[in-house]
Motif scaffolding. Structure first.
Motif, mmCIF file in Angstrom:
data_model
loop_
_atom_site.group_PDB
_atom_site.id
_atom_site.type_symbol
_atom_site.label_atom_id
_atom_site.label_comp_id
_atom_site.label_asym_id
_atom_site.label_seq_id
_atom_site.Cartn_x
_atom_site.Cartn_y
_atom_site.Cartn_z
ATOM 1 N N CYS A 83 0.840 -1.206 0.000
ATOM 2 C CA CYS A 83 0.000 0.000 0.000
ATOM 3 C C CYS A 83 0.874 1.254 0.000
ATOM 4 C CB CYS A 83 -0.909 -0.027 1.216
ATOM 5 S SG CYS A 83 -2.095 1.325 1.281
ATOM 6 N N GLN A 86 2.715 1.646 -3.427
ATOM 7 C CA GLN A 86 1.795 2.119 -4.455
ATOM 8 C C GLN A 86 1.505 3.602 -4.298
ATOM 9 O OE1 GLN A 86 -1.666 -0.450 -4.371
ATOM 10 N NE2 GLN A 86 -0.423 -2.296 -4.675
ATOM 11 N N ARG A 90 3.038 6.165 -6.907
ATOM 12 C CA ARG A 90 1.848 6.469 -7.714
ATOM 13 C C ARG A 90 1.686 5.440 -8.843
ATOM 14 N NH1 ARG A 90 4.407 11.323 -7.461
ATOM 15 N NH2 ARG A 90 4.747 11.427 -9.707
ATOM 16 N N SER A 92 -0.038 1.612 -9.360
ATOM 17 C CA SER A 92 -0.906 0.599 -8.770
ATOM 18 C C SER A 92 -0.341 -0.814 -8.895
ATOM 19 C CB SER A 92 -2.289 0.648 -9.420
ATOM 20 O OG SER A 92 -2.187 0.407 -10.813
ATOM 21 N N HIS A 276 -5.450 -3.047 -3.330
ATOM 22 C CA HIS A 276 -6.460 -2.821 -4.371
ATOM 23 C C HIS A 276 -7.856 -3.119 -3.852
ATOM 24 C CE1 HIS A 276 -4.422 -1.871 -8.197
ATOM 25 N NE2 HIS A 276 -3.384 -2.457 -7.634
ATOM 26 N N ARG A 279 -8.961 -0.358 -1.322
ATOM 27 C CA ARG A 279 -9.414 0.896 -1.932
ATOM 28 C C ARG A 279 -10.827 0.753 -2.518
ATOM 29 N NH1 ARG A 279 -3.994 0.777 -3.718
ATOM 30 N NH2 ARG A 279 -2.714 2.303 -2.616
ATOM 31 N N SER A 284 -10.228 5.911 -0.916
ATOM 32 C CA SER A 284 -8.821 6.157 -1.244
ATOM 33 C C SER A 284 -8.011 6.802 -0.121
ATOM 34 C CB SER A 284 -8.731 7.055 -2.489
ATOM 35 O OG SER A 284 -9.400 8.289 -2.256
ATOM 36 N N GLN A 338 -4.195 -1.375 -17.256
ATOM 37 C CA GLN A 338 -3.446 -0.118 -17.313
ATOM 38 C C GLN A 338 -3.029 0.226 -18.747
ATOM 39 O OE1 GLN A 338 -0.382 0.942 -14.700
ATOM 40 N NE2 GLN A 338 -1.734 0.932 -12.928
#
Length: 340
Positions: A83, A86, A90, A92, A276, A279, A284, A338
């Motif tokens: 976490c 990430q 920035r 994921s 993930h 969130r 967030s 992505q």
């Protein structure tokens, strides 16, 4: 209107926290009943309240309970580490395993085992420091190679450098393993696969201070982690000392991952999946995401370990292998999303 929305969000977050804790309790109780020697739910409850026989007490308190607690702690450490990484990068896709941090930690563990005649006796309290050193050196190397002046940290370069460095370290570890004695090789092979089996209270006690101290440090910096998501320039404008906070948070992430893998071996993907899911469930803001990640990471690893030791009894599948079966497809899914 704003206060109503916030209140609804808070209720939703509390609901998901309650659900996660309930699931942990269910898996926790099921795991205590699972193993080579089966204990019924009644026997487990009787043993917990001091009414069980000697054999049940030995199985529960000396074998199963430390293993369960260690799985929860290691899963929480890896999830929080992922976490943080990430948030800092920035990116994921950042994860201590994918970035090679756990591999770097593993290299120093293998070096210690290679040149130590009493590696099994000293491992519980020695390995976290060696793993931290190896993980820190790897993280520093990745950071230097991924940083560009006037631009900052490049997320995709960070991932690619991490994968390349991890591959190189893995090759070096393979060479080192060729010179190990049979008992050393067996220990390292199981450790690299990611195992929770054979856990003792010494390993739990060696990991617990690392988790408590570093989790506290990170929670106090949760707002700064939120601010870093806006980019270096915006974060600086909001009063955050970007490089200082990035270093503190990265060191904390590396230390958590290194401490976790030092007692469990090379378990990957927990730090990718848990943040993930967190969130998606609680939003967030890192003040909520960090504890949610810790709980989900513990749940994921405990579930994987329980599946691994119950699916082909009396043999076991290492927890790291079970997590990888789940995590590898999820990583490919995130990568494809992505690119899209």
């Amino acid at each position: 209107m704003k206060s109503f929305v916030q209140e609804q969000l808070r209720k939703k977050q509390l609901f998901f926290f309650a659900v996660i804790i309930l699931l942990i309790m269910v898996v926790f109780f099921y795991s205590m009943n699972t193993g080579f020697t089966s204990l019924s739910p009644i026997e487990v409850i009787q043993t917990f309240v001091g009414m069980g026989d000697t054999q049940s007490s030995l199985i529960l308190f000396e074998f199963r309970l430390p293993r369960i607690v260690l799985a929860l702690l290691v899963g929480a450490c890896l999830a929080i580490s992922g976490c943080i990484l990430q948030g800092v990068s920035r990116n994921s896709l950042a994860d201590p395993g994918i970035l090679g941090i756990t591999t770097g930690a593993g290299l120093f563990v293998v070096l210690y085992i290679s040149y130590s005649s009493s590696f099994e006796a000293a491992s519980a309290f020695t390995l976290p420091f060696l793993a931290l050193l190896g993980g820190s050196i790897t993280a520093f190397l990745i950071y230097v190679l991924s940083y560009e002046k006037n631009v900052g940290l490049l997320p995709y370069r960070m991932i690619l450098n991490g994968i390349a460095i991890a591959a190189g370290i893995s090759a070096l570890m393979t060479i080192l393993m060729l010179r190990l004695a049979p008992e050393q090789y067996s220990f390292v092979a199981v450790w690299l696969a990611g195992r929770i089996s054979g856990s003792t209270w010494n390993e739990v006690l060696s990991l617990l201070p690392w988790f408590l101290i570093l989790f506290t440090v990170v929670m106090f910096r949760a707002r700064d982690l939120d601010t870093l998501a806006f980019g270096d320039k915006m974060a600086t404008g909001l009063g955050v000392t970007v490089e200082k906070e990035r270093i503190i948070l990265t060191v904390s992430a590396v230390a958590l991952a290194a401490a976790g893998v030092s007692v469990s071996g090379g378990i990957g993907f927990v730090g990718l999946i848990a943040p993930h899911l967190a969130r998606r469930l609680v939003g967030s803001q890192h003040v909520m995401v960090l504890p949610a990640s810790a709980l989900l990471g513990g749940l994921l690893l405990l579930t994987a370990d329980t599946i691994g030791r119950s699916i082909i009894e009396p043999s076991e599948i290492p927890a790291g292998v079970v997590v990888a079966v789940i995590g590898a497809p999820y990583f490919l899914y995130l990568l494809a999303r992505q690119k899209a």
